[in-house]
Design an enzyme around this catalytic site. Sequence first.
Site, PDB file in Angstrom:
ATOM      1  N   ASP A  69       0.858  -1.174   0.000  1.00  0.00           N
ATOM      2  CA  ASP A  69       0.000   0.000   0.000  1.00  0.00           C
ATOM      3  C   ASP A  69       0.900   1.233   0.000  1.00  0.00           C
ATOM      4  O   ASP A  69       1.971   1.213   0.614  1.00  0.00           O
ATOM      5  CB  ASP A  69      -0.929   0.006   1.223  1.00  0.00           C
ATOM      6  CG  ASP A  69      -2.129   0.911   0.987  1.00  0.00           C
ATOM      7  OD1 ASP A  69      -2.849   0.700   0.000  1.00  0.00           O
ATOM      8  OD2 ASP A  69      -2.343   1.850   1.781  1.00  0.00           O
ATOM      9  N   PHE A 149       2.769   7.305 -13.326  1.00  0.00           N
ATOM     10  CA  PHE A 149       1.329   7.362 -13.067  1.00  0.00           C
ATOM     11  C   PHE A 149       1.087   8.174 -11.798  1.00  0.00           C
ATOM     12  O   PHE A 149       2.025   8.650 -11.146  1.00  0.00           O
ATOM     13  CB  PHE A 149       0.758   5.940 -12.929  1.00  0.00           C
ATOM     14  CG  PHE A 149       1.221   5.229 -11.683  1.00  0.00           C
ATOM     15  CD1 PHE A 149       2.491   4.688 -11.607  1.00  0.00           C
ATOM     16  CD2 PHE A 149       0.389   5.129 -10.573  1.00  0.00           C
ATOM     17  CE1 PHE A 149       2.926   4.041 -10.448  1.00  0.00           C
ATOM     18  CE2 PHE A 149       0.802   4.477  -9.413  1.00  0.00           C
ATOM     19  CZ  PHE A 149       2.074   3.942  -9.352  1.00  0.00           C
TER      20      PHE A 149
HETATM   21  P1  IMP Z   1      -1.369   1.991  -4.230  1.00  0.00           P
HETATM   22  O1  IMP Z   1      -1.606   1.700  -2.794  1.00  0.00           O
HETATM   23  O2  IMP Z   1      -0.042   1.505  -4.732  1.00  0.00           O
HETATM   24  O3  IMP Z   1      -2.501   1.564  -5.104  1.00  0.00           O
HETATM   25  O4  IMP Z   1      -1.278   3.587  -4.350  1.00  0.00           O
HETATM   26  C1  IMP Z   1      -2.337   4.453  -3.954  1.00  0.00           C
HETATM   27  C2  IMP Z   1      -2.296   5.727  -4.778  1.00  0.00           C
HETATM   28  O5  IMP Z   1      -1.077   6.423  -4.515  1.00  0.00           O
HETATM   29  C3  IMP Z   1      -2.317   5.502  -6.286  1.00  0.00           C
HETATM   30  O6  IMP Z   1      -3.624   5.457  -6.768  1.00  0.00           O
HETATM   31  C4  IMP Z   1      -1.570   6.707  -6.809  1.00  0.00           C
HETATM   32  O7  IMP Z   1      -2.436   7.799  -6.912  1.00  0.00           O
HETATM   33  C5  IMP Z   1      -0.584   7.002  -5.707  1.00  0.00           C
HETATM   34  N1  IMP Z   1       0.735   6.390  -6.023  1.00  0.00           N
HETATM   35  C6  IMP Z   1       1.201   5.185  -5.577  1.00  0.00           C
HETATM   36  N2  IMP Z   1       2.429   4.961  -6.038  1.00  0.00           N
HETATM   37  C7  IMP Z   1       2.743   6.038  -6.798  1.00  0.00           C
HETATM   38  C8  IMP Z   1       3.901   6.385  -7.557  1.00  0.00           C
HETATM   39  O8  IMP Z   1       4.891   5.650  -7.641  1.00  0.00           O
HETATM   40  N3  IMP Z   1       3.843   7.572  -8.188  1.00  0.00           N
HETATM   41  C9  IMP Z   1       2.778   8.406  -8.127  1.00  0.00           C
HETATM   42  N4  IMP Z   1       1.682   8.124  -7.457  1.00  0.00           N
HETATM   43  C10 IMP Z   1       1.658   6.952  -6.782  1.00  0.00           C
END
Ligand code: IMP
Length: 198
Positions: A69, A149
Amino acid sequence: MKDLIFATNNAHKLEEITSITKAHFRILTLNDIGFSGEIPETSLSIEGNALQKAEFIYKRFSTNCFADDTGLEVDALDGAPGVYSARYAGENASYTDNVVKLLEALKGIENRNARFKTVIALIIDGQPYFFEGIISGKISDSPKGTSGFGYDPIFIPEGYQESFAEMPSELKNIISHRGLATKKLTDFLLNKVKEHSL
Ligand code: IMP
């Protein structure tokens, strides 16, 4: 070869991890194990969500697994969007919606300090282990670059002039929050293999 479930269907994350562990582990995604349901993510912390996802899959499939996460914590916003990074601008917000909302919230604010934090929760034989990766940086005034992203176009890591979205993905993967947490996870797994305890 040992099987390890990664509670994700994100091809990019999978590739990052398998490139390091492929000699020792077969990493299976949620698609690979035929799971297409929702995994609850209701914790108020990044660690909590990573553990909640890993525990959910461990209980359901009784197989060693891990989940990650990530959140972006902005100092001037008391750590927001944090655990709500994916849905900062609303339940079905796009990456652009979230970026626009964040820039708006920081309009006129001088303190642009922020950090990305990833926590990976691994469960081996019922025992949880945590691996954290943090990268500090600043939120820029406007989006720049087209790679990556999420908040990449507005995050400038410390020691660099360009945003994550302006960097080659190879560089971002080495220095990023997720890259750092992944490295800790893979070092741990490879050690376990060496000790013959996995
Ligand atoms: P997740 O828990 O990896 O799904 O990340 C949650 C949210 O954080 C994502 O929907 C992105 O908006 C943001 N996010 C996570 N990792 C990155 C990254 O490496 N670069 C930019 N935004 C990120």
